[in-house]
Design an enzyme around this catalytic site. Sequence first.
Site, short mmCIF file in Angstrom:
data_model
loop_
_atom_site.label_atom_id
_atom_site.label_comp_id
_atom_site.label_asym_id
_atom_site.label_seq_id
_atom_site.Cartn_x
_atom_site.Cartn_y
_atom_site.Cartn_z
N HIS A 51 -28.48 33.81 74.44
CA HIS A 51 -28.28 34.31 75.81
C HIS A 51 -29.29 35.40 76.16
CE1 HIS A 51 -24.77 32.25 77.33
NE2 HIS A 51 -24.11 32.43 76.19
N LYS B 175 -16.48 36.77 67.33
CA LYS B 175 -15.73 36.58 68.58
C LYS B 175 -14.27 36.26 68.27
CE LYS B 175 -19.56 34.68 71.33
NZ LYS B 175 -20.01 33.51 72.14
N ASN C 223 -13.62 29.63 78.92
CA ASN C 223 -13.33 30.90 78.26
C ASN C 223 -12.32 31.70 79.09
OD1 ASN C 223 -15.19 30.28 76.25
ND2 ASN C 223 -16.88 31.32 77.30
N THR D 23 -17.67 28.21 74.88
CA THR D 23 -17.26 28.60 73.52
C THR D 23 -15.78 28.31 73.25
OG1 THR D 23 -18.95 30.32 73.42
CG2 THR D 23 -17.09 30.53 71.91
N HIS E 134 -21.41 24.20 71.44
CA HIS E 134 -22.19 23.76 72.60
C HIS E 134 -23.67 23.98 72.27
CE1 HIS E 134 -22.81 28.03 73.48
NE2 HIS E 134 -21.50 28.19 73.47
N HIS F 125 -25.29 27.77 79.08
CA HIS F 125 -24.77 26.45 78.75
C HIS F 125 -23.57 26.16 79.64
CE1 HIS F 125 -21.72 28.82 76.60
NE2 HIS F 125 -22.75 29.56 76.21
#
Length: 559
Positions: free
Chosen positions: A323, A175, A114, A93, A367, A500
């Site tokens: 997820h 996020k 990340n 991400t 992604h 991912h």
Amino acid sequence: MIKRIFLLFFGLLFMMSCAAQMPKEDSNDSNETQDVIDNNSRPKLVVGIVVDQMRYDYLTRFYDKFGQGGFKRMINEGFNCKNNHFNYIPTYTGPGHASVHTGTTPKYHGVISNYWYDKELKTSVYCAGDDNVAPVGTTNNAGKMSPHRMQTTTFADENRLFSQMRGKTIGVSLKDRGAILPAGHTANAAYWFHGKDEGAWITSTFYMNALPQWVTDFNTSNKAESYFKEWNTLYDISTYVESGSDENTFERGFKGKDKAVFPYDLAALKVDNSGFDILKETPYGNSLTTDFAIAAIEGEGLGKDQFTDVLALSFSSTDYVGHNFGVNSKEVEDTYIRLDKDLERLFNYLDTQVGAGEYTVFLTADHGAVNVPSYLSSVNIPAGYVSNSDRKEKFQAFLKATYGTADILENISNNQIFLNRAKIMELGLDLSDVQQAIVNEQITYDNVAKAYSATTMNAANFTEGIESLLQNGYNQKRSGDVIVVNDVAFISYSRTGSTHGSGLNYDTHVPLLFFGKGIKQGSTYQKTIIPDIAPTLSALLGISFPNAATGQPLEFVID
């Protein structure tokens, strides 16, 4: 004599012809007029949309379930790049959002994951974490964030510089990294959602010392609370033939509910699932993000003057749902059907408030995602799971047997091995020799497909394949000493849900749609790459490219 007259006559004709083709004396005025036309042709607002964990085939799998005003509107009225890929590893991400907006890869912008191991600080750092700023809108450390670890500008930064800071930039995402990195270093604001028991949109002192009134009003409006309701499929679940069965063994679900099946009573489940955080794992997180984005457009007056503004908008719930439930789940399908409705709502608002044809939108992803390996195995496709702890134990035994100590190992993370270079020097070892010995060892392990040393990454010039993607993601100062690549569809993850990070098509192939002012209508199968997006927007706006951009403008997109 006649010959001379003949030559003079044709000479005069030639000179008159040349004069007709030469610019007139007032050509400077003509250029100034053209510049004015170009300035007026800039969109009032650019909306950059990143859909977290969106595979390209979600556009085609769920196409018949979409309405006319969301994804289909972008496809039918705009330009669809059907063969768009990430050109680096890892596909996470933080790096994804940074690469979309900077026009380059982790090799240059420095956001290599990340979280990553900092070789100088000797600890793990977060891509947006910043202890030098304070939270705004909360007292929680979730507000201690900024873009300071991203080393390059975004196209929004360049737009701010071009307009002498008069064009605004606002970042919005559930996020923090999805709001902060795209908005860049000069943003007026970036806002992210702090869940738990607060359910508030927050920021940090990097941007401001107090929330604007419109944000405070939104936080006290109980909008977030309104989504504590039942999540059921928008349409009859029997029509969701584009995904697998609702009840299966490939999904995690929520605490407090025995099975991961529809419907989900979010008001009842929130107690066992971190309060407001449960909204992130439902399509209502995207709806809440849309609500806030619309409030931001109004509250900040975006698209209301002659200076182009930028709204960097990221939809994160798609990632949380993926997820949790996996690529093939009915939960993912319903999430995209509902996101399509939110996009339509956003576009309709922009038509009214900014003006139809006065704004430009692009939509891509940070992604893709792999199908749940346990599901792939059940249908005889090679896939599986790796144990990092087992690998580490075997690797440490190798180090002790070879060098008499495992202390030369400093960290293993993100499929990278970081060595203790001081210890290697103390033992009188050659660093490149140690790196290569580790490569030779790692490649013998089960489900390790490839391994490369930092020496190789720095010395070689790969132009294709996984090796090229690794090199584009390798930052000499921040990345490790050895990089390991797993077999196709083998992941370190739970046996439920998707993840991912690889350089394989399921992680790299993502949508790229352009729509609105200055955009042609059409599509292409020509390969495009994520770093092309920011230079394309820069070219459309007539501004400088981001300062480390490696992508190229997609000329066939611009009208």
